[in-house]
Design an enzyme around this catalytic site. Structure first.
Site, PDB file in Angstrom:
ATOM      1  N   GLU A 104      -3.936  17.384 -29.221  1.00 24.11           N
ATOM      2  CA  GLU A 104      -3.521  17.536 -27.826  1.00 24.11           C
ATOM      3  C   GLU A 104      -4.055  18.823 -27.210  1.00 24.11           C
ATOM      4  O   GLU A 104      -3.971  19.894 -27.805  1.00 24.11           O
ATOM      5  CB  GLU A 104      -1.999  17.542 -27.734  1.00 24.11           C
ATOM      6  CG  GLU A 104      -1.473  17.731 -26.317  1.00 24.11           C
ATOM      7  CD  GLU A 104      -0.023  18.164 -26.274  1.00 24.11           C
ATOM      8  OE1 GLU A 104       0.351  18.792 -25.263  1.00 24.11           O
ATOM      9  OE2 GLU A 104       0.731  17.899 -27.231  1.00 24.11           O
ATOM     10  N   ARG A 128      -6.344  26.402 -26.801  1.00 27.69           N
ATOM     11  CA  ARG A 128      -6.748  25.164 -27.478  1.00 27.69           C
ATOM     12  C   ARG A 128      -8.164  24.751 -27.065  1.00 27.69           C
ATOM     13  O   ARG A 128      -8.885  24.149 -27.858  1.00 27.69           O
ATOM     14  CB  ARG A 128      -5.737  24.058 -27.199  1.00 27.69           C
ATOM     15  CG  ARG A 128      -4.379  24.340 -27.829  1.00 27.69           C
ATOM     16  CD  ARG A 128      -3.476  23.138 -27.861  1.00 27.69           C
ATOM     17  NE  ARG A 128      -2.204  23.461 -28.515  1.00 27.69           N
ATOM     18  CZ  ARG A 128      -1.372  22.580 -29.038  1.00 27.69           C
ATOM     19  NH1 ARG A 128      -1.665  21.282 -28.963  1.00 27.69           N
ATOM     20  NH2 ARG A 128      -0.254  22.954 -29.624  1.00 27.69           N
ATOM     21  N   ARG A 155       6.528  30.838 -25.955  1.00 24.48           N
ATOM     22  CA  ARG A 155       7.359  29.806 -26.585  1.00 24.48           C
ATOM     23  C   ARG A 155       7.801  30.258 -27.965  1.00 24.48           C
ATOM     24  O   ARG A 155       7.005  30.772 -28.746  1.00 24.48           O
ATOM     25  CB  ARG A 155       6.594  28.485 -26.683  1.00 24.48           C
ATOM     26  CG  ARG A 155       6.223  27.925 -25.316  1.00 24.48           C
ATOM     27  CD  ARG A 155       5.616  26.552 -25.378  1.00 24.48           C
ATOM     28  NE  ARG A 155       5.156  26.125 -24.059  1.00 24.48           N
ATOM     29  CZ  ARG A 155       4.516  24.994 -23.812  1.00 24.48           C
ATOM     30  NH1 ARG A 155       4.246  24.166 -24.799  1.00 24.48           N
ATOM     31  NH2 ARG A 155       4.127  24.683 -22.586  1.00 24.48           N
ATOM     32  N   ARG A 192      -1.017  26.912 -32.345  1.00 22.88           N
ATOM     33  CA  ARG A 192       0.383  27.001 -31.918  1.00 22.88           C
ATOM     34  C   ARG A 192       0.838  28.457 -31.964  1.00 22.88           C
ATOM     35  O   ARG A 192       1.171  28.985 -33.013  1.00 22.88           O
ATOM     36  CB  ARG A 192       1.260  26.129 -32.828  1.00 22.88           C
ATOM     37  CG  ARG A 192       2.640  25.824 -32.258  1.00 22.88           C
ATOM     38  CD  ARG A 192       3.392  24.871 -33.175  1.00 22.88           C
ATOM     39  NE  ARG A 192       2.760  23.581 -33.259  1.00 22.88           N
ATOM     40  CZ  ARG A 192       2.929  22.582 -32.401  1.00 22.88           C
ATOM     41  NH1 ARG A 192       3.731  22.744 -31.373  1.00 22.88           N
ATOM     42  NH2 ARG A 192       2.309  21.420 -32.553  1.00 22.88           N
ATOM     43  N   SER A 198      -1.181  17.848 -21.386  1.00 24.00           N
ATOM     44  CA  SER A 198      -0.145  16.842 -21.191  1.00 24.00           C
ATOM     45  C   SER A 198       0.193  16.832 -19.709  1.00 24.00           C
ATOM     46  O   SER A 198       0.544  17.873 -19.147  1.00 24.00           O
ATOM     47  CB  SER A 198       1.086  17.187 -22.031  1.00 24.00           C
ATOM     48  OG  SER A 198       2.004  16.118 -22.055  1.00 24.00           O
TER      49      SER A 198
END
Length: 426
Positions: free
Chosen positions: A348, A390, A261, A276, A351
């Site tokens: 988070e 994460r 990403r 991230r 999801s």
């Protein structure tokens, strides 16, 4: 992609759904283009039909010796032959304009999705576990990790910001987490393991909604392919253009892949640490099912992700996302947020979204219900089961010790060769 027929039938409801996404009313423009497209298609069909009739009539007129009529018909056929391509090109252009408009619009939230603008309006549904207490001030993973093999400096030297180099026991812990997740999702939860391409074509990225609107979030190769931002793209598109056998449904698939990403919209966010990254690994869950099954499959997928956190004994909360915080393709999304004691906050870690038939329409993925001669669009769902990096962060922070070591969660020890704790490399 939205069903144009439903917009025609109830444009006010469509605009109300768009309003929940903070999108201006669109139905008037959509229906105007749709009416123009259909009128052009009708004219083209009528012109083609008349051309065929006139062509047949020429021979009949000549056979009857009616030269004048034959010549008039020839002139008409010639005029139609000249005008029809332009008419068909105009129809094609209007259709492309309509499709481009529809493709840029987000999915409509279901009724139970709360109204809201951003993450501050999400609704906590449940909590699991109790955050631990420490006889010392817990540190963030970015402070714990470097001594244990979480090497930010080498990653940055090799590739730049938002890349990390894992070494020794840290690399092994990362691998153990990924294998534990994948093994659990396949053996305990019934997802079929897949090994998928990491590079995909334009139409593949379009099918799951990454293109055209979110191209800036992706990395593109020199030959025009796209690096996947998640295995959702490859897994979901396995049914692209297919009529799936009803007996095969539901399809439940999982894959462990690197994800890429650009984080184009994340300037200044989580620049420190392993939260991230431009490159990370994730165990993705995808379900393709009949429409009437999608709500139950959504709950099943959420439970599959929760099971990983519970097995690792990581406190978390389950959150229902508001209309303004959901991804564009979702109609309903649950987030799982894990407790990070170093940050003193829930973050988070998964999801899980029900996309309804939104992606299936873009992919033209269908099935034929039992006893029906007509096909219907499938429903697609996707979610993390879990994001490996994460989860690594959560283990480091929740299992940290005062001496700088990190205990290995009990459930991971078989994947860690019985290792009890990560200790400083030097």
């Amino acid at each position: 992609m939205h069903d144009i027929r439903s917009i025609r039938e109830n444009p006010a409801a469509f605009d109300a759904g768009m309003a929940r996404r903070s999108v201006e009313p669109q139905s008037a423009q959509i229906l105007a283009l749709d009416e123009q497209r259909r009128a052009l298609a009708t004219r083209a069909q009528e012109g083609q039909s008349r051309r065929n009739e006139a062509s047949k009539a020429i021979g009949k007129a000549m056979g009857q010796g009616d030269t004048a009529t034959a010549e008039a018909l020839k002139a008409e056929v010639a005029a139609l032959k000249e005008s029809l391509p332009a008419l068909e090109a105009e129809e094609k252009a209007v259709t492309a304009q309509l499709n481009e408009l529809l493709a840029a619009l987000p999915n409509i939230p279901v009724d139970e999705v709360p109204e809201g603008a951003d993450e501050n309006d999400n609704v906590e549904v449940a909590k699991w576990g109790t955050p631990g207490t420490y006889a010392f001030t817990p540190r963030e993973h970015a402070d714990i990790g470097p001594a244990l093999g979480l090497d930010f400096e080498t990653g940055a030297k090799i590739s730049g910001a938002r890349f990390t180099f894992l070494k020794g026991q840290m690399a092994r812990l990362h691998r153990a987490l990924a294998q534990f997740m994948l093994d659990t999702q396949t053996t305990a939860n019934g997802f079929m393991e897949c090994n998928v391409p990491l590079l995909v074509k334009d139409e593949t990225a379009y099918g799951t909604g990454q293109l055209p609107k979110f191209s800036e979030d992706l990395f593109q190769t020199t030959d025009g392919r796209w690096l996947i931002p998640t295995a959702e793209v490859s897994l979901t598109n396995a049914v692209q253009g297919e009529i799936v056998d009803n007996a095969e449904l539901p399809l439940r698939m999982t894959a462990l892949t690197p994800c890429f990403r650009s984080e184009a919209g994340a300037a200044g966010r989580d620049t420190r640490g392993f939260i991230r990254q431009h490159q990370f690994e994730k165990v993705e869950l995808v379900t393709v099912c009949r429409p009437e099954e999608s709500e139950a499959e959504h709950e099943k997928m959420v439970a599959a992700a929760e099971g990983i956190l519970q097995a690792l004994e990581l406190p978390y909360r389950k959150v229902l996302l508001c209309s303004g915080d959901m991804g564009a393709t979702a109609k309903k999304t649950f987030d799982l947020e894990v407790w990070l004691p170093g940050q003193g906050a829930y973050r988070e870690i998964s999801s899980i979204s029900n996309c309804g038939d939104f992606q299936a329409r873009r992919m033209n993925a269908r099935y034929k219900p039992e006893g029906s001669k007509k096909t219907e669009f499938l429903h697609t769902l996707n979610g993390s089961g879990l994001a490996v990096g994460r989860t690594l962060v959560a283990v480091l922070e929740n299992y940290q010790q005062e001496d700088g070591s990190v205990r290995v969660p009990e459930v991971l020890k078989p994947w860690m060769g019985g290792l009890e704790a990560l200790t400083p490399l030097r």
